[in-house]
Design a protein around this motif. Structure first.
Motif, short mmCIF file in Angstrom:
data_model
loop_
_atom_site.label_atom_id
_atom_site.label_comp_id
_atom_site.label_asym_id
_atom_site.label_seq_id
_atom_site.Cartn_x
_atom_site.Cartn_y
_atom_site.Cartn_z
N ILE A 97 5.84 8.82 -14.87
CA ILE A 97 6.57 9.83 -15.64
C ILE A 97 6.38 9.63 -17.14
O ILE A 97 5.81 10.49 -17.82
CB ILE A 97 8.07 9.82 -15.27
CG1 ILE A 97 8.25 10.02 -13.75
CG2 ILE A 97 8.82 10.92 -16.05
CD1 ILE A 97 9.68 9.97 -13.26
N ALA A 98 6.83 8.50 -17.65
CA ALA A 98 6.92 8.34 -19.11
C ALA A 98 5.56 8.40 -19.80
O ALA A 98 5.43 9.00 -20.87
CB ALA A 98 7.63 7.04 -19.44
N GLN A 99 4.55 7.80 -19.19
CA GLN A 99 3.24 7.78 -19.84
C GLN A 99 2.69 9.19 -20.05
O GLN A 99 1.99 9.46 -21.01
CB GLN A 99 2.25 6.95 -19.02
CG GLN A 99 2.43 5.45 -19.23
CD GLN A 99 1.44 4.62 -18.43
OE1 GLN A 99 0.43 5.16 -17.97
NE2 GLN A 99 1.72 3.34 -18.27
N LYS A 100 3.04 10.08 -19.12
CA LYS A 100 2.52 11.44 -19.22
C LYS A 100 3.33 12.33 -20.16
O LYS A 100 2.87 13.37 -20.60
CB LYS A 100 2.50 12.09 -17.84
CG LYS A 100 1.54 11.41 -16.88
CD LYS A 100 1.53 12.11 -15.55
CE LYS A 100 0.54 11.43 -14.63
NZ LYS A 100 0.45 12.12 -13.34
N VAL A 130 1.74 14.09 -4.90
CA VAL A 130 2.48 15.34 -5.11
C VAL A 130 3.29 15.26 -6.40
O VAL A 130 3.29 16.18 -7.23
CB VAL A 130 3.42 15.61 -3.90
CG1 VAL A 130 4.42 16.71 -4.19
CG2 VAL A 130 2.59 15.94 -2.66
N ILE A 131 3.96 14.14 -6.58
CA ILE A 131 4.78 13.96 -7.78
C ILE A 131 3.91 13.96 -9.04
O ILE A 131 4.25 14.58 -10.05
CB ILE A 131 5.61 12.67 -7.66
CG1 ILE A 131 6.63 12.86 -6.53
CG2 ILE A 131 6.31 12.31 -8.96
CD1 ILE A 131 7.43 11.64 -6.21
N ASP A 132 2.78 13.28 -8.97
CA ASP A 132 1.87 13.24 -10.12
C ASP A 132 1.41 14.64 -10.52
O ASP A 132 1.36 14.99 -11.70
CB ASP A 132 0.65 12.37 -9.80
CG ASP A 132 0.98 10.88 -9.87
OD1 ASP A 132 1.98 10.52 -10.50
OD2 ASP A 132 0.23 10.08 -9.27
N LYS A 133 1.09 15.45 -9.52
CA LYS A 133 0.63 16.82 -9.78
C LYS A 133 1.73 17.63 -10.47
O LYS A 133 1.48 18.38 -11.41
CB LYS A 133 0.28 17.47 -8.42
CG LYS A 133 -1.05 18.20 -8.40
CD LYS A 133 -1.42 18.62 -7.00
CE LYS A 133 -1.81 20.09 -6.99
NZ LYS A 133 -2.19 20.56 -5.65
N ILE A 134 2.95 17.44 -9.99
CA ILE A 134 4.09 18.17 -10.56
C ILE A 134 4.35 17.72 -11.99
O ILE A 134 4.62 18.54 -12.88
CB ILE A 134 5.33 17.97 -9.66
CG1 ILE A 134 5.14 18.73 -8.34
CG2 ILE A 134 6.61 18.43 -10.37
CD1 ILE A 134 6.13 18.35 -7.25
N THR A 138 0.84 -1.19 0.00
CA THR A 138 0.00 0.00 0.00
C THR A 138 0.88 1.25 0.00
O THR A 138 0.72 2.16 -0.80
CB THR A 138 -0.90 0.01 1.26
OG1 THR A 138 -1.53 -1.25 1.34
CG2 THR A 138 -1.94 1.10 1.14
N ASP A 139 1.87 1.26 0.87
CA ASP A 139 2.75 2.42 0.96
C ASP A 139 3.48 2.70 -0.36
O ASP A 139 3.63 3.83 -0.77
CB ASP A 139 3.77 2.20 2.08
CG ASP A 139 3.14 2.34 3.45
OD1 ASP A 139 3.76 1.92 4.41
OD2 ASP A 139 2.02 2.88 3.52
N LEU A 140 3.94 1.61 -1.00
CA LEU A 140 4.69 1.78 -2.24
C LEU A 140 3.85 2.43 -3.32
O LEU A 140 4.38 3.06 -4.24
CB LEU A 140 5.20 0.42 -2.74
CG LEU A 140 6.36 -0.18 -1.96
CD1 LEU A 140 6.69 -1.55 -2.52
CD2 LEU A 140 7.57 0.72 -2.03
N ASP A 141 2.55 2.27 -3.23
CA ASP A 141 1.68 2.90 -4.21
C ASP A 141 1.39 4.36 -3.89
O ASP A 141 0.92 5.10 -4.74
CB ASP A 141 0.34 2.15 -4.29
CG ASP A 141 0.48 0.87 -5.08
OD1 ASP A 141 1.50 0.74 -5.78
OD2 ASP A 141 -0.41 0.02 -4.98
N LYS A 142 1.65 4.74 -2.66
CA LYS A 142 1.28 6.09 -2.24
C LYS A 142 2.44 7.03 -2.03
O LYS A 142 2.29 8.24 -2.13
CB LYS A 142 0.47 6.00 -0.94
CG LYS A 142 -0.94 5.49 -1.14
CD LYS A 142 -1.81 5.84 0.03
CE LYS A 142 -3.23 5.34 -0.17
NZ LYS A 142 -3.92 5.15 1.10
N SER A 143 3.58 6.49 -1.66
CA SER A 143 4.71 7.39 -1.41
C SER A 143 6.02 6.76 -1.84
O SER A 143 6.10 5.55 -2.08
CB SER A 143 4.75 7.80 0.07
OG SER A 143 5.06 6.69 0.85
N ILE A 144 7.04 7.60 -1.94
CA ILE A 144 8.33 7.16 -2.46
C ILE A 144 9.11 6.39 -1.40
O ILE A 144 9.15 6.79 -0.24
CB ILE A 144 9.14 8.38 -2.93
CG1 ILE A 144 8.52 8.97 -4.19
CG2 ILE A 144 10.61 8.03 -3.17
CD1 ILE A 144 8.62 8.10 -5.42
#
Lengths: 338, 338
Positions: free
Chosen positions: B31-34, B112-116, B6-12
């Motif tokens: 990253i790459a897909q976007k 956060v990373i996704d938003k950036i 669960t954590d691995l899906d939510k945070s680094i």
């Protein structure tokens, strides 16, 4: 006042990143003077470069967060030049220019930075690459780890060179340029995680001149890849995936130094997954195998073959003549080694 | 186990930087897909680019350590694309490709990373620049600050363009493309260092299309410079030094928005030293001043003139018709604003 100015001469202050006078003086004295090459010291926001007309351009970047900064055989400075030079070289390009960016932690000793920049200057000279643009940022103490470095390099590719991880073809020879695992074992030493005496030092080095030599003998090189994080296994699996092929390697032919093998044995690491900073995997047409091995010198070894299409996997013939499929590294053996 | 996944899906996690499976999945998905553009998603260590034959190449890099990551008008993502695009544009180049490197702190939310990265994708599209290569490293909690980004861009310069901070000549007009100080005041708001209501947002934006438009009208542009850290004053002083000239600016003509002026008044900041992320200083031949102003639109203002050679300094005619010499920023007004 005198206290303040003494400190500014010895360690990094948040104002070294302000865009003001202190930053300009710092960059001039500690960075530009050591790296001058006719372009960098112009201090334009963007370096202007000549263009090798018509040739394809290779571009690659890497951030370096290695800890500790200094380790047997190298430091973050030698690593940040070698790594990026090597990445560009893997496309068959001749490295041309690079950028250099620092994220400095407030309080880091200027002596440490000077030592690292000396190392950068030395390796850039050895690799014959020009550092033409850069950036310096400072973060508060506790928001970094002394120094992080990013480099980005470009190079030009000759028209008759066609090298990519997508180009492995059935029958090709798989070569490694020397013994594997030395960098990660040197980092284990530097992190004081092994308490016995070994002579292993990091293999960190720019390999562009080596590849220029090989390419002057034959252009039948299809893949070059550097087995850094994730090691030889992860790099070969990436090639299998990209080229949609199976690669079979022979355990007995994989060069591993005695001390590296001993460390792996003792602490349960697999050398196939250990990071390297000065080794290449080279995949070439079978008929130029000897030419390539001779150009690379006595440390290079033929370790395997591209055996079939459409079944992307890495297989190893073990010492006991069994066969096993090699998977990708699941979790880090050791963090922050590059 | 389920907790861990669960954590691995939510945070680094430190293993997101290991070179193994988790890192590949993270880079692919987040990253790459976007950012896909036909080059980046090849995942070679080095991107291979076409070359605009014979044209000069501009190259520039910047690291972004802005705090907080999100601020009125932008975020570290919009900033890391705009800033590097703008640096390359200051040489008169048309930006072509860029690299993108992350240093992630263990524990930072993937949200956060996704938003950036969404923000990066949006601005890269607006600026029409391709992100072709990248790198991801992870450091332990307490050794970073969520996310640091480095970008490096290259662009091509048309043969009839000759723009550099060394090219200001006596008689030239000094133009600024719009009101100054908005970015740093927006950062003051984001850092909660002002406690009154203002509408100011950061001016962060890529300016390459604006400059392409100007250069389509006239090539008599001699200098373009972005007044980021250190502000308008520091950028103009750098031009004076490089071009060995005096520049005289008129205080009354320098555009400053009402709210920015009010903040400066209240907390004792000088707008001349405030950072901008979407403004250029443009120095052009006097005879094309109107053409340039018209191409830039109504926010652009003529603020001064290059008055003499061999006495490099920045002078301001004040509102009270006095003259004073403007110095470089001595210490940071506000750290980590870019």
């Amino acid at each position: 006042m005198s206290q303040r100015y003494t400190d500014l001469d010895k360690s990094i202050n948040i104002n070294h990143g302000s865009g003001g006078r202190l930053m300009h003086e710092f960059i001039n004295k500690h960075i530009a003077q050591k790296l001058q090459n006719g372009i960098l010291e112009k201090f334009d926001d963007s370096a202007i470069l000549k263009n090798a007309a018509g040739k394809r351009i290779a571009m690659s970047t890497d951030s370096y967060v290695v800890s500790p900064l200094f380790f047997p055989g190298g430091d973050i400075g030698s690593m940040c030049v070698s790594g990026t030079v090597n990445d560009v070289t893997t496309s068959g390009a001749v490295p041309y220019t690079m950028s250099l960016s620092f994220i400095l932690e407030e309080g880091v000793d200027l002596e440490v930075i000077d030592k690292i920049i000396d190392s950068i200057a030395k390796v850039a000279k050895e690799a014959d690459i020009k550092i033409v643009t850069g950036d310096t940022k400072v973060v508060e103490a506790g928001k970094g780890d002394q120094i992080y470095i990013n480099t980005c390099a470009i190079g030009f590719i000759d028209d008759d060179v066609n090298i990519s991880t997508y180009n492995a073809t059935v029958g090709d020879s798989v070569i490694v340029t020397g013994p594997i695992g030395n960098h990660e074992v040197a980092m284990l030493k530097a992190k004081q995680m092994i308490d016995f005496e070994i002579d292993t030092v990091s293999d960190v080095a720019p390999l562009n001149k080596l590849i220029e030599n090989v390419l002057s003998k034959t252009k039948k090189i299809n893949v070059i890849k550097d087995p850094t994080r994730g090691g030889l296994a992860s790099a070969l699996i990436e090639i299998c995936d990209h080229s949609n092929c199976e690669i079979v390697i022979k355990e007995k032919d994989i060069p591993v130094d005695k001390d590296v093998a001993a460390v792996c044995e003792l602490i349960g690491y697999d050398p196939l997954y250990l990071a390297n900073e000065g080794k290449f995997i080279i995949i070439c047409n079978a008929d130029v195998t000897d030419t390539v091995l001779q150009s690379l010198g006595p440390n290079a070894k033929l370790i395997g073959t591209v055996t079939s299409k459409d079944n992307p996997q890495l297989t190893m013939e073990t010492l006991s003549h069994g066969r096993r499929r090699i998977g990708m590294l699941e979790t880090s053996q050791l963090p922050r080694i590059c």
